[in-house]
Write an enzyme that holds these catalytic residues in place. Structure first.
Site: not given
Ligand code: DGL
Length: 270
Positions: A10-11, A73, A151, A185, A187
């Site tokens: 993931d990012s 992600c 984050e 997402c 997150h």
């Molecule tokens: N966790 C991410 C997603 O599912 C990435 C969020 C990001 O880096 O902008 O989209």
């Protein structure tokens, strides 16, 4: 056998929600995780840049000898190409398994999708749902402030800032009477309590990490790659920036301490 790890990327921290679910679904599996903390967020970048990053992230995991790669992600899963052929191993993103469950969950045929700007602009979830159910209404909302909140560890539903940001983004979901919301997402599960409080109990939240973990197990089974013995397991974590912040917040996602288990790598080499 098949002790090789499952590779997850993931990012940043978000994909750890998928790792948690993978370990819950398949406690015998080993994990190699890469969080691209030096280049987070992905969601505000161009499709070309996100695709380039995704390929580098997956190449790194392949080099680590994993047996399958999960793009945990929503953004990569929405805009980057399917990497199965390029990698020569099983690969999945989060969009397909998440939509599969969402369409089975809704009762009124009104589904909300929240995600990063890139995810929502791609209409990936909406298109996937409408392919099978053109009669369903899909309400999309980009939530660019959610990733920075998460984050930075700001997920407390009692926090005034969290509450106000969630309220602002969820207004369109209330107006459109959705009964199911895709957390598009990885997150976002960290904000699920705040979202639940805003939307009420009548709305089901679909966690893309959880659905992807279930799907990952299915793919491993189909390919005869599930680990069959129950020896010791290992989870290794790699990041592209300093490990300190990642270690600090990873516990929130994983519900366990990973101090001294995080290594920094140069992702530009891949
Ligand atoms: N966790 C991410 C997603 O599912 C990435 C969020 C990001 O880096 O902008 O989209």
């Amino acid at each position: 056998m098949h002790n090789e790890a499952i590779g997850v990327f993931d990012s940043g921290l978000g994909g750890l929600t998928a790792v948690r679910e993978i370990l819950e679904t398949m406690p015998n599996e080993n994990i190699v995780y890469f969080g691209d903390t030096g280049r987070v967020p992905y969601g505000s970048k161009s499709n070309e840049t996100i695709s380039k990053y995704a390929i580098q992230d997956a190449r790194f995991l392949k080099k680590m000898g994993v047996k399958m790669i999960v793009a945990a992600c929503g953004t990569v899963s929405s805009v980057a190409p399917d990497l199965t052929e390029e990698l020569g191993m099983p690969y999945t993103g989060v969009v397909y398994p998440t939509c599969y469950t969402a369409v089975r969950t809704t009762k009124n045929g009104r589904i909300g999708v929240i995600g990063t700007a890139a995810t929502i602009a791609s209409h990936s979830y909406k298109n996937r749902i409408r392919e099978k159910h053109p009669e369903y209404t899909v309400v999309e909302q980009a939530c660019p402030l959610y990733v920075p909140l998460v984050e930075n560890g700001m997920t407390d539903p009692d926090d005034e800032i969290v509450r106000l940001v969630v309220k602002r983004y969820m207004a369109v979901m209330k107006e459109n009477d959705v009964d199911t919301i895709i957390l598009g997402c990885t997150h976002y599960p960290l904000l699920s309590e705040a979202i639940r409080r805003e939307m009420g109990d009548g709305v089901t939240l679909i966690d893309s990490g959880k659905e992807t973990a279930i799907y990952t197990k299915k793919i491993l089974e189909e390919n005869g790659l599930l680990r069959t013995d129950s020896g010791e397991t290992e989870a290794r974590f790699f990041v592209s920036d300093t490990p300190a912040d990642f270690e600090k917040y990873a516990g929130l996602f994983l519900r366990r301490n990973i101090h001294n288990h995080v290594q920094q790598i140069n992702i530009e080499e891949y």
